[in-house]
Design a protein around this motif. Structure first.
Motif, PDB file in Angstrom:
ATOM      1  N   GLY A 208       0.788  -1.223   0.000  1.00  0.00           N
ATOM      2  CA  GLY A 208       0.000   0.000   0.000  1.00  0.00           C
ATOM      3  C   GLY A 208       0.819   1.271   0.000  1.00  0.00           C
ATOM      4  N   ALA A 209       0.515   2.154   0.959  1.00  0.00           N
ATOM      5  CA  ALA A 209       1.159   3.464   1.036  1.00  0.00           C
ATOM      6  C   ALA A 209       2.651   3.370   1.303  1.00  0.00           C
ATOM      7  N   SER A 210       3.120   2.244   1.845  1.00  0.00           N
ATOM      8  CA  SER A 210       4.543   2.078   2.140  1.00  0.00           C
ATOM      9  C   SER A 210       5.355   1.727   0.896  1.00  0.00           C
ATOM     10  N   GLY A 211       4.665   1.415  -0.197  1.00  0.00           N
ATOM     11  CA  GLY A 211       5.376   1.011  -1.405  1.00  0.00           C
ATOM     12  C   GLY A 211       6.109  -0.296  -1.174  1.00  0.00           C
ATOM     13  N   ASN A 212       7.256  -0.444  -1.785  1.00  0.00           N
ATOM     14  CA  ASN A 212       8.083  -1.630  -1.550  1.00  0.00           C
ATOM     15  C   ASN A 212       8.678  -1.539  -0.150  1.00  0.00           C
ATOM     16  N   LEU A 213       8.364  -2.532   0.665  1.00  0.00           N
ATOM     17  CA  LEU A 213       8.693  -2.486   2.096  1.00  0.00           C
ATOM     18  C   LEU A 213       9.478  -3.718   2.511  1.00  0.00           C
ATOM     19  N   VAL A 214      10.518  -3.494   3.313  1.00  0.00           N
ATOM     20  CA  VAL A 214      11.254  -4.587   3.957  1.00  0.00           C
ATOM     21  C   VAL A 214      11.136  -4.416   5.464  1.00  0.00           C
ATOM     22  N   VAL A 215      10.760  -5.490   6.150  1.00  0.00           N
ATOM     23  CA  VAL A 215      10.654  -5.496   7.610  1.00  0.00           C
ATOM     24  C   VAL A 215      11.613  -6.552   8.142  1.00  0.00           C
ATOM     25  N   ILE A 216      12.466  -6.159   9.082  1.00  0.00           N
ATOM     26  CA  ILE A 216      13.446  -7.081   9.666  1.00  0.00           C
ATOM     27  C   ILE A 216      13.215  -7.186  11.173  1.00  0.00           C
ATOM     28  N   ASN A 217      13.091  -8.405  11.668  1.00  0.00           N
ATOM     29  CA  ASN A 217      12.986  -8.646  13.105  1.00  0.00           C
ATOM     30  C   ASN A 217      14.379  -8.904  13.678  1.00  0.00           C
ATOM     31  N   HIS A 218      14.676  -8.225  14.788  1.00  0.00           N
ATOM     32  CA  HIS A 218      15.983  -8.338  15.441  1.00  0.00           C
ATOM     33  C   HIS A 218      15.825  -8.969  16.819  1.00  0.00           C
ATOM     34  N   GLN A 219      16.920  -9.204  17.477  1.00  0.00           N
ATOM     35  CA  GLN A 219      16.888  -9.747  18.829  1.00  0.00           C
ATOM     36  C   GLN A 219      16.324  -8.725  19.814  1.00  0.00           C
ATOM     37  N   GLN A 220      15.921  -9.235  20.996  1.00  0.00           N
ATOM     38  CA  GLN A 220      15.441  -8.403  22.107  1.00  0.00           C
ATOM     39  C   GLN A 220      14.184  -7.616  21.756  1.00  0.00           C
ATOM     40  N   GLY A 221      13.388  -8.153  20.824  1.00  0.00           N
ATOM     41  CA  GLY A 221      12.092  -7.556  20.528  1.00  0.00           C
ATOM     42  C   GLY A 221      12.135  -6.291  19.704  1.00  0.00           C
ATOM     43  N   TYR A 222      13.154  -6.118  18.872  1.00  0.00           N
ATOM     44  CA  TYR A 222      13.241  -4.930  18.018  1.00  0.00           C
ATOM     45  C   TYR A 222      12.933  -5.282  16.566  1.00  0.00           C
ATOM     46  N   GLN A 223      12.472  -4.276  15.857  1.00  0.00           N
ATOM     47  CA  GLN A 223      12.139  -4.437  14.447  1.00  0.00           C
ATOM     48  C   GLN A 223      12.480  -3.142  13.710  1.00  0.00           C
ATOM     49  N   THR A 224      12.988  -3.277  12.480  1.00  0.00           N
ATOM     50  CA  THR A 224      13.213  -2.087  11.652  1.00  0.00           C
ATOM     51  C   THR A 224      12.424  -2.235  10.352  1.00  0.00           C
ATOM     52  N   ARG A 225      12.003  -1.086   9.818  1.00  0.00           N
ATOM     53  CA  ARG A 225      11.213  -1.073   8.586  1.00  0.00           C
ATOM     54  C   ARG A 225      11.832  -0.068   7.614  1.00  0.00           C
ATOM     55  N   TYR A 226      11.839  -0.462   6.340  1.00  0.00           N
ATOM     56  CA  TYR A 226      12.451   0.351   5.288  1.00  0.00           C
ATOM     57  C   TYR A 226      11.420   0.456   4.161  1.00  0.00           C
ATOM     58  N   ALA A 227      10.870   1.654   3.934  1.00  0.00           N
ATOM     59  CA  ALA A 227       9.746   1.806   3.007  1.00  0.00           C
ATOM     60  C   ALA A 227      10.085   2.710   1.831  1.00  0.00           C
TER      61      ALA A 227
END
Length: 287
Positions: A208-227
């Motif tokens: 959708g509005a994020s276009g091409n999106l990559v979501v990465i799950n990291h240790q200790q309950g963190y997540q990063t998103r690249y839109a």
């Protein structure tokens, strides 16, 4: 021009803590205060707290904070409740403090708080947008700290200018604040986008509005998103290393007047789901 000058003067007084008791800012160019746009709703048979919240595009916690009668989680038939124009809480300005103090406490921009409350320089009661009411935290938004041992790399090959920051802001010509869940980092189309830390790709596709999106799950309950990416260099389930190329900067998703950029988010897992955090502390550490 005179309206802009008056508004700028009032904002300057607010940000410098020079507002005088009883002083009111000029009405020109200011939206109607949020608390002046509260509507009344009488609970009907068959309605619930959740259904009323959905009707007004709010979360239940907002209605509970505004109405003590709803804090049991139930909506009594016949009760008249107050419904604000958007999510947030009502709060008193402590004696001897300014809107700047309140903005710092609740982690909102002072200029946004000023405009949302009708450009008043010394109000007694204000509406704070985007803060979730809670009987435990008394409405204060609790923000976790980014763990520098989990996210170790800047998401672009070089430091970049922030075109649009994290948090609530009032778009030009609108009277409803908008929440920006990350930061927009200036970057040329085709620039490499790198993983901010070791992790596993949880999503890699168009959304959708994020276009091409990559979501990465990291240790200790963190997540990063690249839109708003152009090309994608990873797939779901793939393990990535800190600094690994995961895509390129593009212009997919909702068009932006800011020019080409990477939309970058840091989120942490909680009982409310993946909650967006301010990425700026992380970005400053990696510059």
């Amino acid at each position: 021009m005179r309206r802009l000058t008056l508004l700028a003067t009032a904002i300057g007084l607010l940000l410098n803590g020079l507002a005088l008791p009883g002083q009111a800012a000029p009405d020109q160019g200011c939206p109607t205060p949020a608390l002046s746009r509260v509507t009344r709703h009488r609970v009907k048979s068959g309605e619930t707290l959740e259904s009323i919240a959905r009707r007004y595009n709010l979360i239940p916690a907002t209605l509970m904070g505004m109405n003590a009668v709803l804090r049991s989680g139930k909506a009594p038939i016949g009760a008249e409740i107050l419904v604000p124009p958007y999510n947030g809480i009502r709060a008193e300005v402590p004696a001897g403090q300014t809107l700047r103090n309140l903005a710092a406490k609740y982690k909102v921009r002072p200029d946004l708080l000023f405009e949302v409350n009708g450009c008043q320089t010394s109000p007694r009661v204000v509406f704070i947008p985007g803060v979730n009411w809670s009987p435990v935290s008394d409405g204060q938004l609790l923000v976790a700290k980014t763990n520098p041992n989990v996210l170790t790399r800047y998401p672009l090959p070089a430091n970049s200018t922030v075109l649009l920051g994290y948090g609530w802001y009032l778009p030009a010509g609108q009277d409803k604040p908008v929440f920006h869940s990350g930061v927009d980092l200036s970057a040329a189309i085709g620039s490499l986008v790198r993983a901010a830390g070791d992790g596993t790709v949880a999503f890699a596709a168009q959304q959708g509005a994020s276009g091409n999106l990559v979501v990465i799950n990291h240790q200790q309950g963190y997540q990063t998103r690249y839109a708003q990416l152009g090309s994608l260099k990873v797939k779901v389930g793939q393990t990535v290393r800190s600094g690994q190329t995961i895509g390129t900067v593009g212009s997919t998703g909702i068009p932006s007047s800011n020019g080409p950029h990477l939309h970058f988010e840091v989120r942490s897992n909680s009982n409310l789901g993946w909650v967006a955090e301010d990425p700026n502390p992380f970005l400053r550490q990696r510059r």
